[in-house]
Enzyme design. Structure first.
Site, mmCIF file in Angstrom:
data_model
loop_
_atom_site.group_PDB
_atom_site.id
_atom_site.type_symbol
_atom_site.label_atom_id
_atom_site.label_comp_id
_atom_site.label_asym_id
_atom_site.label_seq_id
_atom_site.Cartn_x
_atom_site.Cartn_y
_atom_site.Cartn_z
ATOM 1 N N HIS A 160 -9.623 0.764 4.924
ATOM 2 C CA HIS A 160 -8.379 0.965 5.673
ATOM 3 C C HIS A 160 -8.647 1.925 6.830
ATOM 4 O O HIS A 160 -9.478 2.828 6.732
ATOM 5 C CB HIS A 160 -7.300 1.525 4.753
ATOM 6 C CG HIS A 160 -5.937 1.522 5.350
ATOM 7 N ND1 HIS A 160 -5.517 2.491 6.235
ATOM 8 C CD2 HIS A 160 -4.896 0.662 5.214
ATOM 9 C CE1 HIS A 160 -4.279 2.223 6.612
ATOM 10 N NE2 HIS A 160 -3.868 1.121 5.998
ATOM 11 N N LYS A 202 0.086 4.247 -0.296
ATOM 12 C CA LYS A 202 -0.584 5.396 0.308
ATOM 13 C C LYS A 202 -0.360 6.646 -0.567
ATOM 14 O O LYS A 202 -0.331 6.527 -1.792
ATOM 15 C CB LYS A 202 -0.145 5.589 1.756
ATOM 16 C CG LYS A 202 -0.356 4.309 2.589
ATOM 17 C CD LYS A 202 -0.153 4.501 4.056
ATOM 18 C CE LYS A 202 -0.402 3.187 4.788
ATOM 19 N NZ LYS A 202 -0.293 3.333 6.259
ATOM 20 N N GLU A 259 -7.148 4.382 7.898
ATOM 21 C CA GLU A 259 -6.965 5.791 7.575
ATOM 22 C C GLU A 259 -8.171 6.342 6.829
ATOM 23 O O GLU A 259 -8.506 7.526 6.968
ATOM 24 C CB GLU A 259 -5.672 5.966 6.761
ATOM 25 C CG GLU A 259 -4.437 5.721 7.612
ATOM 26 C CD GLU A 259 -3.198 5.350 6.835
ATOM 27 O OE1 GLU A 259 -2.181 5.053 7.481
ATOM 28 O OE2 GLU A 259 -3.246 5.332 5.587
ATOM 29 N N GLU A 306 -5.188 -5.084 10.548
ATOM 30 C CA GLU A 306 -4.177 -4.083 10.838
ATOM 31 C C GLU A 306 -4.513 -3.397 12.161
ATOM 32 O O GLU A 306 -5.367 -2.508 12.199
ATOM 33 C CB GLU A 306 -4.108 -3.038 9.721
ATOM 34 C CG GLU A 306 -3.591 -3.584 8.404
ATOM 35 C CD GLU A 306 -3.124 -2.453 7.492
ATOM 36 O OE1 GLU A 306 -1.984 -2.517 7.018
ATOM 37 O OE2 GLU A 306 -3.896 -1.511 7.267
ATOM 38 N N ASN A 329 0.856 -1.180 0.000
ATOM 39 C CA ASN A 329 0.000 0.000 0.000
ATOM 40 C C ASN A 329 0.893 1.231 0.000
ATOM 41 O O ASN A 329 1.468 1.590 1.031
ATOM 42 C CB ASN A 329 -0.914 -0.017 1.232
ATOM 43 C CG ASN A 329 -1.805 1.201 1.321
ATOM 44 O OD1 ASN A 329 -1.908 1.986 0.378
ATOM 45 N ND2 ASN A 329 -2.461 1.373 2.455
ATOM 46 N N GLY A 383 2.498 2.243 11.017
ATOM 47 C CA GLY A 383 3.433 3.354 10.895
ATOM 48 C C GLY A 383 4.034 3.831 12.202
ATOM 49 O O GLY A 383 4.679 4.871 12.243
ATOM 50 N N SER A 392 3.437 -2.218 10.521
ATOM 51 C CA SER A 392 4.891 -2.170 10.711
ATOM 52 C C SER A 392 5.571 -3.498 10.373
ATOM 53 O O SER A 392 6.488 -3.946 11.070
ATOM 54 C CB SER A 392 5.241 -1.742 12.142
ATOM 55 O OG SER A 392 4.794 -0.418 12.394
#
Length: 251
Positions: free
Chosen positions: A99, A13, A101, A169, A11, A175, A213
């Protein structure tokens, strides 16, 4: 039942300009083609403007193309959105949906994710549906309940192992450099596998990816965990050497 084949998905992003994306995708496509028989499928999901050039660059290679989101409608007055048909036209086979985000930054609900996944399926795309809890939810002992609720609300009718992948996730590990322990991952993936019963036609065949991560140093240990069928990789997917090392850790 045949063993589930690992999927290593990158991904990107909101990262990369055209030259960067072409270099990265071409490098990975070349490695994958030259490697011959491997124990994994590999996927890259660039930002929307890079889909066509990256798709052209990897055409004919085993490297698959995916997008990071889509709209639930096929067309219309939806400024800034992209339909599933547009993604297939760009050469996509996959699309990431729900996702964390997107759920946090765009207030996407489980119902919206399910509608997008249904539209993706109708267009012939494989939906990678993301689920995961925040650190506060985990600390409160709510992780299993949160993920179960997301699965129930986000998986549309007609989901199968052929058109749906689940990506777990933990939000607190995306991250941040933090990674769930192998025992944490094993427990959650077993929970997800159990929750898929009744939500998909073939729950034992659905691939469940781990994300958060993932990097070369921990990939082999994570990929060896029961019910971990690959990885959804963020930062490390932007470096060909790191992403390739993660993929080749699959056995």
């Amino acid at each position: 039942m045949a063993a589930r084949r690992k999927l290593i998905a990158g991904n990107w992003k909101m990262n990369g300009l055209k030259a960067d994306g072409l270099d990265l995708a071409s490098d990975l496509a070349g490695r994958l083609t030259g490697a011959g028989t491997v124990a994994f499928d590999m996927l890259v999901c660039p930002p929307f403007p890079l889909l066509f050039p990256v798709g052209d660059a990897i055409s004919g290679s085993p490297l698959a193309l995916g997008a990071q989101d889509c709209h639930a409608k096929t067309s219309g007055a939806h400024t800034g959105d992209v339909s599933p048909a547009m993604l297939t036209d760009a050469g996509c086979r996959y699309v990431i949906l729900g996702h964390s985000e997107r759920r946090a930054d765009h207030a996407e609900s489980d119902a919206q994710v399910a509608a997008k996944a249904a539209a993706a399926h109708k267009a012939g795309l494989i939906a990678i549906i993301c689920v995961g809890e925040t650190e506060a939810q985990r600390d409160a002992g709510q992780a299993n309940a949160v993920v179960a609720s997301q699965l129930k609300g986000s998986i549309p009718e007609g989901a199968t192992a052929a058109n749906t992948v689940i990506a777990y996730e933990p939000v607190w590990a995306i991250g941040t450099g933090k990674t769930a322990t192998p025992d944490d991952v094993k427990a959650m993936h077993a929970h997800i596998r159990a929750e898929l019963a009744g939500k998909t036609a073939d729950p034992e065949a659905v691939r469940v990816l781990y994300g958060g991560s993932v990097k070369p140093g921990n990939a082999a240990e994570l990929m060896a965990v029961e019910n971990v069928d690959g990885a959804l990789v963020g930062g490390a997917a932007l470096k060909a050497d790191d992403f390739w090392a993660i993929a080749t850790s699959c056995r």
